[in-house]
Design an enzyme around this catalytic site. Structure first.
Site, PDB file in Angstrom:
ATOM      1  N   CYS A  39       0.817  -1.220   0.000  1.00 57.72           N
ATOM      2  CA  CYS A  39       0.000   0.000   0.000  1.00 57.72           C
ATOM      3  C   CYS A  39       0.843   1.259   0.000  1.00 57.72           C
ATOM      4  O   CYS A  39       0.405   2.293  -0.523  1.00 57.72           O
ATOM      5  CB  CYS A  39      -0.996  -0.016   1.167  1.00 57.72           C
ATOM      6  SG  CYS A  39      -0.286   0.280   2.799  1.00 57.72           S
ATOM      7  N   ASP A  40       2.045   1.228   0.554  1.00 55.90           N
ATOM      8  CA  ASP A  40       2.921   2.399   0.564  1.00 55.90           C
ATOM      9  C   ASP A  40       3.143   2.930  -0.847  1.00 55.90           C
ATOM     10  O   ASP A  40       3.351   4.126  -1.055  1.00 55.90           O
ATOM     11  CB  ASP A  40       4.297   2.083   1.142  1.00 55.90           C
ATOM     12  CG  ASP A  40       4.286   1.180   2.358  1.00 55.90           C
ATOM     13  OD1 ASP A  40       3.341   0.409   2.519  1.00 55.90           O
ATOM     14  OD2 ASP A  40       5.264   1.225   3.122  1.00 55.90           O
ATOM     15  N   ALA A  41       3.119   2.008  -1.827  1.00 53.47           N
ATOM     16  CA  ALA A  41       3.384   2.380  -3.215  1.00 53.47           C
ATOM     17  C   ALA A  41       2.404   3.431  -3.709  1.00 53.47           C
ATOM     18  O   ALA A  41       2.713   4.190  -4.644  1.00 53.47           O
ATOM     19  CB  ALA A  41       3.324   1.143  -4.108  1.00 53.47           C
TER      20      ALA A  41
END
Length: 374
Positions: A158-160
């Site tokens: 999800c950081d992407a």
């Protein structure tokens, strides 16, 4: 899961509560907010940290904070820091074209924003080369051939969604070429469909924490799913950046607006009384103290929503005020921003002396939008 010393936790929370009252007037004092932002950046510049190299992703996240700080204040000290970084790296990018972290590391966001200060000031060719390779050339994640089974899409964590989409959106805005925005949307939807929990209205960090697809179905001690604060902070902060630069008439804009509003409401519901979110959103008792990086991204995103008319001012301003006052209380006298969880992928503790450059970036992002609130 290891617990923080209850006495130290209570003491820290009492300090934040007291500081929140003492700093309440600072919310309306733009000069004090700007001074706090300058002190944070100056301390960070004196204490550089390179997880891999001067162009690693942590510096990319930090520099987005400086970029937004300059945009909000027009203070030349922030602009000087941005220019120095560009010169130092000769406008080059990092080298992992397939990796979303390195889209931020490519400083595409920084370079594109700097280019607005003077026409043709920045050499954008490396950024263009990087984005074309990232979006349109094959790699093991796109093809689903990576040995690790949860790495089957380009943006599998999800950081992407903070690292890549805002840069791509800004690039599409600058070039007017919507093929970049369309490609971004396709990859964003892959991540959304894989990691977004519609019941909890939160993102799992990756498939290791996604119930129903992982053999172990990892959970907190209280039996709830694991939702990492900074991970969801990356997403919500990224959504604010995306919407900031996405054309109003873009065909998929409504999806991003709806997702932003849905997550913003959920994050507001989960805010503790002292203003700072815990590292584990559904198990705040696991590490019962505030954490700055996730909280900074939330404060930025919520304030951006109020400033841009997507969130109701009367409903969300108290949450933003409380959060910013608590963030200010986590800044040391020398400018260092503490209570930042270290690099990781799941909820872990922080401390008064724990810091990271992306935590400073989150602090700057928050301040940049709080400054705009009237």
């Amino acid at each position: 899961m290891k617990k923080i010393n209850p006495f130290k936790t209570c003491l820290m929370l009492l300090c934040i509560l007291g500081a929140s009252i003492g700093n309440a007037q600072q919310m309306a004092n733009n000069s004090e907010i700007e001074k706090a932002m300058i002190r944070a950046m100056e301390w960070q510049e004196d204490h550089p940290i390179f997880a891999v190299s001067p162009t690693d992703w942590t510096n990319g996240a930090y520099q987005i904070g400086i970029t937004r700080a300059y945009d909000a204040t027009k203070n030349q000290i922030f602009l000087a820091a941005l220019k120095n970084l560009g010169y130092r790296n000769n406008w080059n990018t990092h080298d992992r074209f397939y990796h979303a972290d390195d889209v931020t590391v490519s400083y595409g966001y920084l370079y594109l924003e700097l280019n607005d200060t003077r026409k043709n000031y920045v050499d954008l060719k490396p950024t263009t080369t990087f984005l074309n390779a990232h979006l349109f050339e094959p790699n093991p994640w796109k093809e689903g051939t990576d040995k690790q089974k949860f790495k089957k899409i380009l943006w599998w964590w999800c950081d992407a969604l903070f690292m890549a989409p805002p840069v791509i959106t800004l690039y599409a805005k600058h070039t007017g070429d919507m093929k970049y925005l369309d490609a971004m949307h396709d990859y964003y939807m892959e991540t959304y469909n894989l990691l977004y929990d519609k019941e909890e209205r939160l993102f799992a960090r990756d498939m290791n924490y996604q119930w129903g697809v992982n053999e172990k179905d990892l959970k907190e001690e209280n039996g709830k799913k694991i939702f990492w604060s900074r991970g969801n902070g990356w997403v919500l902060g990224g959504l604010a950046l995306i919407l900031n630069d996405m054309p109003e008439d873009y065909k998929h804009r409504k999806f991003y607006v709806d997702l932003y509003k849905e997550m913003a409401k959920r994050i507001k519901e989960l805010q503790p009384e002292d203003g700072l979110w815990r590292t584990s959103l559904l198990s705040p008792e696991s590490f019962d103290h505030g954490e700055v990086s996730g909280s900074g991204f939330y404060t930025f995103a919520l304030a951006w929503g109020v400033n841009n008319g997507l969130l109701d001012k009367a409903e969300y301003t108290p949450a933003i005020t409380k959060a910013w006052s608590a963030l200010m209380a986590c800044q040391h006298e020398n400018g260092m921003v503490g209570w930042v969880q270290n690099i990781g992928a799941d909820p872990q503790p922080a401390s008064v002396d724990s810091w990271q450059n992306f935590g400073t970036g989150a602090f700057l992002l928050a301040g940049s939008e709080v400054l705009r609130m009237k």
